[in-house]
Design a protein around this motif. Structure first.
Motif: not given
Lengths: 180, 62
Positions: A134-142, A151-162
């Motif tokens: 959860l991103c609390p700034c604008h309620h982005g949910v990943f 949900a929320g404003p983000p449209r791109r995925p979070l970069p994953e770490i191996e």
């Protein structure tokens, strides 16, 4: 007071005592941005844009010459025993300012993402109750399993770490190539 | 002499392409598509002589 003195320091609003009222009209720079200057400005802007892309191209060429696969260092994040299932741990990888979040989803199931929100780079937190990032700034949910925005404003995925788990220790081994 | 605004329109289009290319270079670099970065950066560099040529053509026509 003599006539000469009055001429040097005229009172406010009183016109100068002279015949020529056109002394302050300058004809030479009347049209600052004419057609040709405008065209020149546009050519200059095109040049600025062209030059500004050169460093990017140079770094890209360097990357291409070195090979496509970036090499990341292997680094210890923590011990599996210290991280119960359903808990999260913040760490930095690969640089000290690249903060990331490790979530233990199951016994042997770990997921780690860079935790800068892809909307406006706010830090993303692990919402244990909802099971989402959860991103609390604008309620982005990943989605915690894929890193994709739900949900929320983000449209791109979070970069994953191996990750790699060896003898109860969790290591970060690299950052997955970012694809959209 | 009545002026034609064709050159201004063409130059505006070239400048728009420059802006688009610059943005695409940054995007392609961010997504680590380095070959695409090189292609678009090269295109952007080529747009500058094109703009210069358009300007000269327009100036000489005046």
């Amino acid at each position: 007071m003599s006539e000469d003195n009055q001429k040097k320091t005229p009172a406010q609003g009183v016109p100068l005592n002279e015949d020529n009222y056109t002394h302050n009209i300058r004809k030479f720079h009347e049209r600052k941005l004419d057609r040709r200057s405008f065209l020149k400005t546009m050519v200059g802007a095109a040049g600025v844009f062209a030059v500004s892309t050169l460093p990017w191209g140079a770094i890209a060429a360097k990357h291409l010459a070195e090979g496509s696969k970036r090499v990341y260092p292997e680094r210890v994040i923590g011990s599996a025993a210290d991280l119960p299932v359903g808990e999260a741990l913040e760490f930095a990888y690969p640089g000290e300012h690249d903060t990331a979040l490790l979530v233990r989803l199951g016994d042997g199931e770990y997921k780690a993402y860079h935790n800068a929100c892809t909307h406006l780079k706010c830090p993303v937190f692990w919402d244990k109750a909802e099971g989402d990032l959860l991103c609390p700034c604008h309620h982005g949910v990943f989605d915690v399993r894929t890193g994709r925005p739900k949900a929320g404003p983000p449209r791109r995925p979070l970069p994953e770490i191996e990750l790699a788990v060896k003898q109860g220790t969790i290591y970060a081994t690299g950052v997955k190539r970012y694809e959209t | 002499m009545k002026r034609s605004y064709r050159g201004v329109v063409y130059l505006s289009l070239v400048l728009l392409l420059s802006i688009v290319c610059t943005q695409q270079v940054v995007n392609a670099f961010f997504y680590e598509r380095y070959a695409l970065t090189l292609v678009v950066a090269g295109l952007n560099v080529l747009l500058f002589p094109a703009a210069l040529w358009l300007y000269r053509r327009e100036r000489d026509a005046e």
